[in-house]
Design an enzyme around this catalytic site. Structure first.
Site, PDB file in Angstrom:
ATOM      1  N   PRO A   1      -6.208  36.836 -13.207  1.00  0.00           N
ATOM      2  CA  PRO A   1      -5.335  37.604 -14.112  1.00  0.00           C
ATOM      3  C   PRO A   1      -6.176  38.321 -15.168  1.00  0.00           C
ATOM      4  O   PRO A   1      -6.663  37.711 -16.109  1.00  0.00           O
ATOM      5  CB  PRO A   1      -4.433  36.533 -14.743  1.00  0.00           C
ATOM      6  CG  PRO A   1      -5.161  35.250 -14.570  1.00  0.00           C
ATOM      7  CD  PRO A   1      -6.090  35.382 -13.408  1.00  0.00           C
TER       8      PRO A   1
ATOM      9  N   ASP B   1     -10.699  36.997 -18.017  1.00  0.00           N
ATOM     10  CA  ASP B   1      -9.808  36.148 -17.218  1.00  0.00           C
ATOM     11  C   ASP B   1      -8.897  35.415 -18.199  1.00  0.00           C
ATOM     12  O   ASP B   1      -9.348  34.566 -18.970  1.00  0.00           O
ATOM     13  CB  ASP B   1     -10.686  35.161 -16.425  1.00  0.00           C
ATOM     14  CG  ASP B   1      -9.883  34.264 -15.503  1.00  0.00           C
ATOM     15  OD1 ASP B   1      -8.675  34.068 -15.756  1.00  0.00           O
ATOM     16  OD2 ASP B   1     -10.476  33.737 -14.533  1.00  0.00           O
ATOM     17  N   HIS B   2      -7.621  35.763 -18.156  1.00  0.00           N
ATOM     18  CA  HIS B   2      -6.701  35.233 -19.166  1.00  0.00           C
ATOM     19  C   HIS B   2      -6.444  33.733 -18.992  1.00  0.00           C
ATOM     20  O   HIS B   2      -5.882  33.088 -19.865  1.00  0.00           O
ATOM     21  CB  HIS B   2      -5.386  36.027 -19.136  1.00  0.00           C
ATOM     22  CG  HIS B   2      -4.696  36.101 -20.472  1.00  0.00           C
ATOM     23  ND1 HIS B   2      -4.969  35.234 -21.504  1.00  0.00           N
ATOM     24  CD2 HIS B   2      -3.755  36.943 -20.945  1.00  0.00           C
ATOM     25  CE1 HIS B   2      -4.225  35.524 -22.546  1.00  0.00           C
ATOM     26  NE2 HIS B   2      -3.473  36.564 -22.236  1.00  0.00           N
ATOM     27  N   ARG B   3      -6.890  33.156 -17.870  1.00  0.00           N
ATOM     28  CA  ARG B   3      -6.768  31.699 -17.716  1.00  0.00           C
ATOM     29  C   ARG B   3      -7.831  30.993 -18.556  1.00  0.00           C
ATOM     30  O   ARG B   3      -7.660  29.826 -18.930  1.00  0.00           O
ATOM     31  CB  ARG B   3      -6.970  31.306 -16.242  1.00  0.00           C
ATOM     32  CG  ARG B   3      -5.929  31.888 -15.311  1.00  0.00           C
ATOM     33  CD  ARG B   3      -6.317  31.670 -13.860  1.00  0.00           C
ATOM     34  NE  ARG B   3      -7.599  32.286 -13.533  1.00  0.00           N
ATOM     35  CZ  ARG B   3      -8.155  32.283 -12.338  1.00  0.00           C
ATOM     36  NH1 ARG B   3      -7.537  31.679 -11.336  1.00  0.00           N
ATOM     37  NH2 ARG B   3      -9.314  32.883 -12.127  1.00  0.00           N
TER      38      ARG B   3
ATOM     39  N   ILE C   1      -9.645  32.705 -21.270  1.00  0.00           N
ATOM     40  CA  ILE C   1      -9.841  33.319 -22.589  1.00  0.00           C
ATOM     41  C   ILE C   1      -8.521  33.870 -23.107  1.00  0.00           C
ATOM     42  O   ILE C   1      -7.776  34.521 -22.362  1.00  0.00           O
ATOM     43  CB  ILE C   1     -10.896  34.450 -22.474  1.00  0.00           C
ATOM     44  CG1 ILE C   1     -12.273  33.819 -22.215  1.00  0.00           C
ATOM     45  CG2 ILE C   1     -10.934  35.311 -23.723  1.00  0.00           C
ATOM     46  CD1 ILE C   1     -13.307  34.769 -21.751  1.00  0.00           C
TER      47      ILE C   1
END
Ligand code: CAO
Length: 237
Positions: free
Chosen positions: A38, A209-211, A213
Site C-alpha cells: 500500500p 509502505d503505509h503498513r 510508516i
C-alpha cells in the site's frame, strides 16, 4: 520454436521487440511491489539555493559531487534520525526489521533498462558518495555490476532530476519500505518576507509502505530532508 512475431494487428502494421532480461526481471518486481504494497506518496519542496551556491564554489571539475550525491548524504542523515525508513517488514513474524547499516539503492537508466545499483556502506562524506555513485552508474550502464551490487538496499533514491519533471510517484523497491523520487531543481519565485525572491527548488516525492510508516512520520522525515538540504554545512560536517 517460438511463433514468429506478428507484423500486423487488427488495425495496421506493427513492430514488436523482445524485452531484455533486465526489463523482464524489472517488470515482475515492479508489478509485485505496486500490487502488494500500500503506497502513499508524500511531496515536499526543498530550497537548494545555498547548496547550489556551495556546488558552484567547488571547482566544476569531473570529480565535483552532483546534486544527487548531496541528496544521498541528506538521506543518510535523515535515516539515522528516522530508523523506521531503513527497514523491511517481516509480516510472517509480525516484525519490522530495523537495519543497523545503510545501503542506498539508486535507479540507473541503462540501455538494457532500469537497474537499481546498491551503494553498500553509504554513511560516508559527500565526495566519497559522489565518486561511488558515478562509478556504480558507469558500470551499471556497461552491464558490469556484480550481483552483490544490485542487492541488499535499505532505502532507494530515484533521481530523474537531470532529465526533467516536476514530480512523479516512485514505486517502492521491495523489501525497502520507502523510496525517494527527485525531480528537476528549478529556479522559481518564492514568497519570502512579502517579496517574490528567486530560489532554486528541488521537488521531492517520498513513496512509503503505509503498513510500516505513518503519514506523520513521512512528513517529519521530509521536513528534516528539507532542512538538511537548505543547510549544506550540515551535509559537510
Ligand atoms: N535537478 C537538477 N539537476 C540535477 C538534479 C536535479 N534533481 N540531479 C542531478 N542534477 C544535475 C547534476 O548535478 C549534474 O550537473 P553538474 O554537472 O552541474 O553537477 C547533471 O544534472 C547531470 O547529472 P547525472 O545524471 O550525470 O548524475 P546524477 O548523479 O545526477 O545521476 C544517475 C546519476 C545514475 C542517477 C542518473 O544518470 C540516472 O540514470 N538517472 C535516471 C534514473 C531513473 O531512470 N529513474 C527512474 C526510475 S523509475 O522508472
Amino acid at each position: 520454436m517460438s511463433e514468429p512475431a506478428a507484423t500486423h494487428d487488427g488495425f495496421g502494421p506493427i513492430a514488436s521487440q523482445p524485452l531484455t532480461r533486465i526489463q523482464q526481471i524489472g517488470a515482475a518486481r515492479l508489478h509485485a511491489a505496486w500490487t502488494q504494497i500500500p503506497h502513499v506518496t508524500h511531496h515536499e519542496d526543498a530550497d537548494v539555493s545555498a547548496l547550489e551556491q556551495r556546488r558552484r564554489e567547488l571547482a566544476a571539475d569531473a570529480g565535483r559531487p552532483t546534486l544527487l550525491a548531496w541528496l544521498a548524504r541528506a538521506v543518510v542523515l535523515a535515516l539515522r534520525a528516522h530508523p523506521r525508513f531503513c527497514a523491511s517488514l517481516d509480516l510472517p513474524a509480525r516484525r519490522l526489521v530495523l537495519k543497523q547499516y545503510v545501503n542506498l539503492g539508486f535507479a540507473v537508466d541503462t540501455p538494457q533498462g532500469l537497474v537499481v545499483a546498491v551503494l553498500h556502506g553509504a554513511d560516508r562524506p559527500v565526495a566519497d558518495l559522489g565518486h561511488a555513485i558515478a562509478d556504480l552508474a558507469a558500470r551499471a550502464r556497461a552491464g558490469r555490476l556484480q550481483p552483490t551490487e544490485m542487492e541488499g538496499s535499505c532505502f532507494t533514491i530515484s533521481s530523474l532530476g537531470s532529465l526533467g519533471g516536476t514530480g512523479f510517484t516512485p514505486i517502492i523497491n521491495a523489501p525497502d519500505v520507502a523510496i525517494l523520487g527527485a525531480a528537476q531543481a528549478r529556479v522559481r519565485p518564492e514568497w519570502i518576507d512579502g517579496q517574490a525572491v528567486p530560489r532554486t527548488i528541488l521537488p521531492l516525492s517520498l513513496s512509503y509502505d503505509h503498513r510500516a510508516i505513518d503519514g506523520a512520520e513521512a512528513a517529519r522525515f521530509c521536513t528534516l530532508l528539507r532542512e538538511l538540504l537548505a543547510a549544506p554545512e550540515r551535509l559537510e560536517s
